[in-house]
Design a protein around this motif. Sequence first.
Motif, short mmCIF file in Angstrom:
data_model
loop_
_atom_site.label_atom_id
_atom_site.label_comp_id
_atom_site.label_asym_id
_atom_site.label_seq_id
_atom_site.Cartn_x
_atom_site.Cartn_y
_atom_site.Cartn_z
N ALA A 1 134.35 21.58 33.73
CA ALA A 1 135.72 21.20 34.07
C ALA A 1 136.28 21.96 35.27
O ALA A 1 137.32 21.59 35.80
CB ALA A 1 136.62 21.43 32.86
N GLY A 2 135.57 23.01 35.71
CA GLY A 2 136.11 23.88 36.78
C GLY A 2 136.36 23.11 38.07
O GLY A 2 135.80 22.05 38.31
N TYR A 3 137.22 23.70 38.92
CA TYR A 3 137.61 23.03 40.16
C TYR A 3 136.59 23.20 41.29
O TYR A 3 136.64 22.45 42.26
CB TYR A 3 138.96 23.56 40.63
CG TYR A 3 140.11 23.16 39.74
CD1 TYR A 3 140.34 21.82 39.43
CD2 TYR A 3 140.97 24.12 39.21
CE1 TYR A 3 141.40 21.45 38.62
CE2 TYR A 3 142.03 23.75 38.40
CZ TYR A 3 142.24 22.42 38.11
OH TYR A 3 143.28 22.07 37.30
N GLY A 4 135.73 24.19 41.20
CA GLY A 4 134.74 24.41 42.27
C GLY A 4 135.39 24.70 43.61
O GLY A 4 134.97 24.19 44.65
N THR A 5 136.41 25.57 43.59
CA THR A 5 137.19 25.80 44.82
C THR A 5 136.36 26.44 45.95
O THR A 5 136.70 26.28 47.11
CB THR A 5 138.41 26.71 44.54
OG1 THR A 5 137.94 27.88 43.87
CG2 THR A 5 139.42 26.01 43.67
N ARG A 6 135.28 27.14 45.56
CA ARG A 6 134.47 27.76 46.62
C ARG A 6 133.76 26.73 47.47
O ARG A 6 133.24 27.04 48.52
CB ARG A 6 133.45 28.74 45.99
CG ARG A 6 134.08 30.06 45.58
CD ARG A 6 133.14 30.88 44.75
NE ARG A 6 132.94 30.30 43.42
CZ ARG A 6 132.02 30.71 42.55
NH1 ARG A 6 131.21 31.67 42.88
NH2 ARG A 6 131.91 30.13 41.37
N PRO B 1 130.05 23.16 30.06
CA PRO B 1 131.42 23.21 30.56
C PRO B 1 131.41 22.85 32.05
O PRO B 1 130.85 23.59 32.86
CB PRO B 1 131.82 24.68 30.36
CG PRO B 1 130.70 25.31 29.58
CD PRO B 1 129.49 24.51 29.86
N GLN C 1 138.92 19.03 28.98
CA GLN C 1 139.73 20.24 28.94
C GLN C 1 140.99 19.91 29.75
O GLN C 1 140.89 19.62 30.95
CB GLN C 1 138.95 21.40 29.59
CG GLN C 1 139.64 22.74 29.48
CD GLN C 1 138.90 23.83 30.26
OE1 GLN C 1 138.03 23.56 31.08
NE2 GLN C 1 139.28 25.06 30.03
N LYS D 1 131.62 19.57 41.33
CA LYS D 1 130.66 20.55 41.86
C LYS D 1 129.28 20.34 41.25
O LYS D 1 128.26 20.46 41.93
CB LYS D 1 131.19 21.95 41.50
CG LYS D 1 130.22 23.08 41.68
CD LYS D 1 130.90 24.42 41.52
CE LYS D 1 131.16 24.82 40.07
NZ LYS D 1 131.61 26.21 39.94
N GLU D 2 129.25 19.97 39.96
CA GLU D 2 127.97 19.83 39.24
C GLU D 2 127.17 18.62 39.71
O GLU D 2 126.01 18.47 39.36
CB GLU D 2 128.24 19.71 37.74
CG GLU D 2 128.93 20.91 37.12
CD GLU D 2 130.43 21.00 37.41
OE1 GLU D 2 131.00 19.99 37.90
OE2 GLU D 2 131.01 22.05 37.16
N GLY E 1 139.99 28.71 31.64
CA GLY E 1 138.86 29.62 31.65
C GLY E 1 137.67 29.12 30.84
O GLY E 1 137.77 28.17 30.06
P1 UTP Z 1 133.42 29.12 37.73
O1 UTP Z 1 134.57 30.04 37.85
O2 UTP Z 1 132.13 29.49 38.36
O3 UTP Z 1 133.70 27.66 38.22
O4 UTP Z 1 133.22 28.80 36.18
P2 UTP Z 1 134.83 27.02 39.06
O5 UTP Z 1 136.17 27.47 38.64
O6 UTP Z 1 134.55 25.56 38.99
O7 UTP Z 1 134.47 27.47 40.55
P3 UTP Z 1 135.29 28.20 41.71
O8 UTP Z 1 135.24 29.66 41.34
O9 UTP Z 1 136.68 27.61 41.72
O10 UTP Z 1 134.50 27.87 42.95
C1 UTP Z 1 131.96 28.81 35.53
C2 UTP Z 1 131.72 27.53 34.77
O11 UTP Z 1 132.74 27.32 33.81
C3 UTP Z 1 133.33 26.04 33.96
C4 UTP Z 1 133.04 25.62 35.39
O12 UTP Z 1 132.99 24.21 35.49
C5 UTP Z 1 131.70 26.29 35.66
O13 UTP Z 1 130.62 25.49 35.19
N1 UTP Z 1 134.77 26.16 33.67
C6 UTP Z 1 135.48 27.20 34.17
C7 UTP Z 1 135.39 25.21 32.89
O14 UTP Z 1 134.74 24.24 32.42
N2 UTP Z 1 136.72 25.35 32.62
C8 UTP Z 1 137.45 26.37 33.10
O15 UTP Z 1 138.67 26.45 32.80
C9 UTP Z 1 136.81 27.32 33.90
#
Ligand code: UTP
Length: 288
Positions: A10-15, A8, A102, A25-26, A107
């Motif tokens: 798809a996350g935004y990696g906001t940190r 997975p 996604q 981020k990946e 989540g």
């Molecule tokens: P994290 O909460 O660590 O990733 O999710 P994030 O949202 O990218 O980072 P921040 O908190 O905003 O910095 C853990 C993993 O789940 C994936 C993320 O890509 C990460 O690998 N993820 C999370 C998804 O693929 N989809 C989502 O809706 C949420």
Amino acid sequence: MIRKCLFPVAGYGTRFLPATKSMPKEMMPVVNKPLVQYGVEEAFQAGMTDMAFVTGRGKRAIPDHFDISYELEAQIAGTDKEDRLTDIRHLIQNCTFTYTRQKQMLGLGHAILTGETLIGDQPFGVVLADDLCITDGDGVLAQMVQLYKQFRCTIVAIEEVPAGETDKYGIIKGEEVRDDIYRVETMVEKPAPGEAPSDLAIIGRYILTPDIFDLLRETPVGKGGEIQLTDALMRQAQTGCVMAYRFKGRRFDCGSVDGFVEATNYCYEHLYRKARAPAEVASLVKKG
Ligand code: UTP
């Protein structure tokens, strides 16, 4: 035995903003290798060859990374830079890479459910590439595959975390069946310090059985307005079996700036410099 691994991503990696504004981020490199490549190498070492990615908007650099770059290949062919592509070429040649998007970031649980179309009805590995795991021998997923052969049920990787940090993780409690294995009885997503059932936190490595998809479909929106994998795993533990495994090795939380810098320093010293040392010595000898 387990061929597929889900990433997975798809996350935004906001940190990590602004670094992650247009770059996944990946794809951030720990020394000279992107986080996601470490994850794919770990899955490959565990015997998995079908790499399935749940991506989102702005993540095109990931499929590009796991594809041949003809211009680059032509440019460096026959030079001493060619060996820098050996590992990635090996993965490209020996694995398949599939992708689905996604559409909304609902989540981790929702991301895994989105990956069902790529996985189908079989057990599969899951790697959260921002958790970088470095081991001396078998990688963490390979260790977990060994356990899967024994228990034939979902396995989550765990480690002890400081009591003040339980609110960053899913925390488990269970019956200890071996000094490094627990049969999960309870699981809580990001409990406040003081309310956590233990200090054993789930990290970003899983072997999941495919019934998790139905459980995820039935999981209501949980903490943070997201579909939580932890909630579905809790149901799986209650109705079937989930084992938690305290893995051998070291994990770095590369989703946080502190963990990322720590991983970079560690990998530079222990992997990069060590691997480069013989070549450096040889070039010094050559120079005379
Ligand atoms: P994290 O909460 O660590 O990733 O999710 P994030 O949202 O990218 O980072 P921040 O908190 O905003 O910095 C853990 C993993 O789940 C994936 C993320 O890509 C990460 O690998 N993820 C999370 C998804 O693929 N989809 C989502 O809706 C949420």
